[in-house]
Design a protein around this motif. Structure first.
Motif, PDB file in Angstrom:
ATOM      1  N   THR A  55       4.131   1.508 -22.540  1.00  0.00           N
ATOM      2  CA  THR A  55       4.030   2.519 -22.026  1.00  0.00           C
ATOM      3  C   THR A  55       4.432   1.797 -20.176  1.00  0.00           C
ATOM      4  O   THR A  55       5.197   2.599 -19.859  1.00  0.00           O
ATOM      5  N   SER A  80       2.724  12.192 -10.875  1.00  0.00           N
ATOM      6  CA  SER A  80       1.887  10.893 -11.405  1.00  0.00           C
ATOM      7  C   SER A  80       0.017  11.707 -11.325  1.00  0.00           C
ATOM      8  O   SER A  80       0.080  11.808 -12.697  1.00  0.00           O
ATOM      9  N   PHE A  83       6.643   4.568 -17.366  1.00  0.00           N
ATOM     10  CA  PHE A  83       5.820   4.761 -16.491  1.00  0.00           C
ATOM     11  C   PHE A  83       6.856   4.748 -15.607  1.00  0.00           C
ATOM     12  O   PHE A  83       7.210   4.980 -14.681  1.00  0.00           O
ATOM     13  N   GLN A 138       1.595   1.553  -7.045  1.00  0.00           N
ATOM     14  CA  GLN A 138       2.713   1.945  -7.816  1.00  0.00           C
ATOM     15  C   GLN A 138       3.960   3.062  -7.086  1.00  0.00           C
ATOM     16  O   GLN A 138       4.343   3.119  -7.000  1.00  0.00           O
TER      17      GLN A 138
END
Length: 462
Positions: free
Chosen positions: A364, A392, A368, A158
């Motif tokens: 969700t 994060s 993010f 990510q």
């Protein structure tokens, strides 16, 4: 379009002067032949990744499988903390190395393969005969171990995707990238789930090895899809690695950047919501007495929710900015805890409507992405890895309480725990009204104590 549109007088599509942070963030993008190709490949990458992700949904399939081999709320409570630590701590330590990596796509490629290896290991544990030879205790430990390794790879992945997106995709196309990948990806993933899951999940029987094995295969294909990204090599000095220095840098980022501090506080409130995700399916199975096969419908609805909210979030981000998207999606997350409690106390109505609650679980991934895209616009490109990793970590900090939350559900009730976290989510949602919109308030300086300091200046060595 100009061959070099990035200058101090760069304009937004509506004619306004682009914030300097956005001009910096877009530096080096190949606008002519590269941007369309990169947009397409990153979209394909996310679509294929989603096709694997739907078969390992951590709010539905993962906790249900763990319940089959463990069956305790406190054990289930380890899932969020392992997932969040994996997604937060490794990226924090890796951020500066990623920053100095000449080609960011190879980080994305390697971490995608690592995700596949972790799920291949999980699938192998459930091959008939292997599971019996391992034993229950070893199965639980092995399951949690592979799950943790998967999310370590996911966290690095990510971070790599956010950094690659910041480098290769201009700001006004990032909402469209989220929209295209989530909507098309959801349609294809839902189709695959509707076709394959009934073959592997019937009644209370589940063939875990096939489900997890398919996910592993999809992650391999996703890795191969980004090899063709067109990317200029970065020429950045490699920093000396020091875990202590990196942690202190992140602390200073939060302490000294007032605008980013609000983001981190909201991210921490959002982190509390993630602790509840493994427990929604347990609440339904315990209070509504539904079978495992009901998960097929839940998985489909959750991914449909992601597509639906992408149709809202993507255009809204490009039109009004990511602050409004973040506020809207957090409101959807806030509905989940109280809504689920209300439905299990609503008799037959709740039995039929509870399935649709998973539509809001689909918010969700969009939340993010909204956090990521907001931060990408808030700071210059060279600071993207550090800020994204710090963000994060802030989401992960509340997750240390996750096993305790599972234990409290065992000792008290779903109602007590879900209501308490709903209050925290409301506070986090209310904080979004204090955020600036980076496109309208570029804020070339951030406040360090009582002094204005250019955010492009490096932090002093510690």
């Amino acid at each position: 379009m100009s061959a070099n549109p990035l200058s101090s007088t760069a304009k937004e599509p509506d004619g306004r002067q682009a914030p300097q942070s956005e001009v910096n963030a877009a530096a080096g993008i190949q606008f002519e032949e590269g941007v369309s190709r990169n947009f397409a490949l990153l979209t394909i990458y996310q679509i294929v990744l989603r096709c694997g992700w739907i078969f390992k949904t951590e709010s539905i399939i993962i906790p249900a499988v763990l319940d089959l081999i463990a069956g305790s709320g406190w054990v289930r409570g380890f899932l969020p903390i392992l997932g969040r630590i994996g997604q937060s701590c490794p990226p924090l330590l890796y951020a500066d190395r990623l920053r100095s990596l000449p080609l960011k796509k190879w980080s994305l490629f390697g971490t995608s393969l690592a995700m596949s290896v972790a799920f291949a290991g999980l699938a192998a544990m459930f091959i008939p005969g292997v599971d019996a030879a391992i034993g229950q205790s070893a199965m639980v430990v092995g399951f949690l171990g592979f799950y943790f390794l998967f999310f370590c790879a996911t966290g690095l992945n990510q971070l790599g995707f956010g950094t690659a997106q910041g480098k290769l995709v201009p700001p006004h196309l990032r909402g469209r990238l989220m929209l295209a990948s989530n909507v098309i990806g959801a349609v294809i993933a839902i189709s695959l789930a509707a076709w394959l899951l009934p073959k592997w999940l019937e009644g209370n029987t589940i063939q875990v090895n096939w489900i997890f094995g398919f996910a592993a295969s999809a992650f391999v294909l996703s890795a191969l899809s980004i090899v063709g990204l067109k990317e200029n090599r970065d020429q950045l000095d490699r920093k000396t690695f020091s875990a202590k220095h990196l942690l202190l840098e992140s602390f200073l980022v939060v302490r000294d950047d007032l605008r980013f501090r609000w983001v981190c506080l909201i991210a921490a409130a959002f982190g509390f919501s993630l602790m509840l995700f493994p427990h929604y399916q347990a609440l339904a199975r315990e209070r509504l007495d539904v079978s495992l096969s009901r998960m097929i419908f839940w998985v489909i609805i959750q991914n449909a929710g992601t597509a639906i909210f992408s149709l809202l979030g993507g255009p809204l981000a490009d039109w009004k900015g990511n602050r409004l998207v973040l506020r809207t999606m957090l409101f959807g997350v806030m509905i989940l805890p109280l809504g689920s409690i209300a439905l299990v106390h609503s008799g037959d109505v709740g039995l039929h409507l509870f399935d649709w609650l998973f539509l809001f679980v689909g918010v969700t991934p969009i939340t993010f992405r909204a956090f990521t895209n907001y931060t990408l616009e808030l700071v210059p490109a060279e600071r993207h890895p550090r800020y994204l990793a710090t963000q994060s970590l802030c989401i992960a900090i509340p997750m240390v309480l996750s096993p305790f939350v599972g234990l409290m559900i065992d000792l008290t009730s779903f109602e007590v725990v879900f209501s308490g976290i709903a209050v925290i989510l409301f506070v986090g949602w209310a904080m979004t009204w204090f955020l600036v919109e980076p496109r309208h308030d570029p804020g070339h300086h951030v406040l360090y104590g009582e002094m204005d300091v250019d955010p492009d200046d490096e932090l002093e060595p510690l």
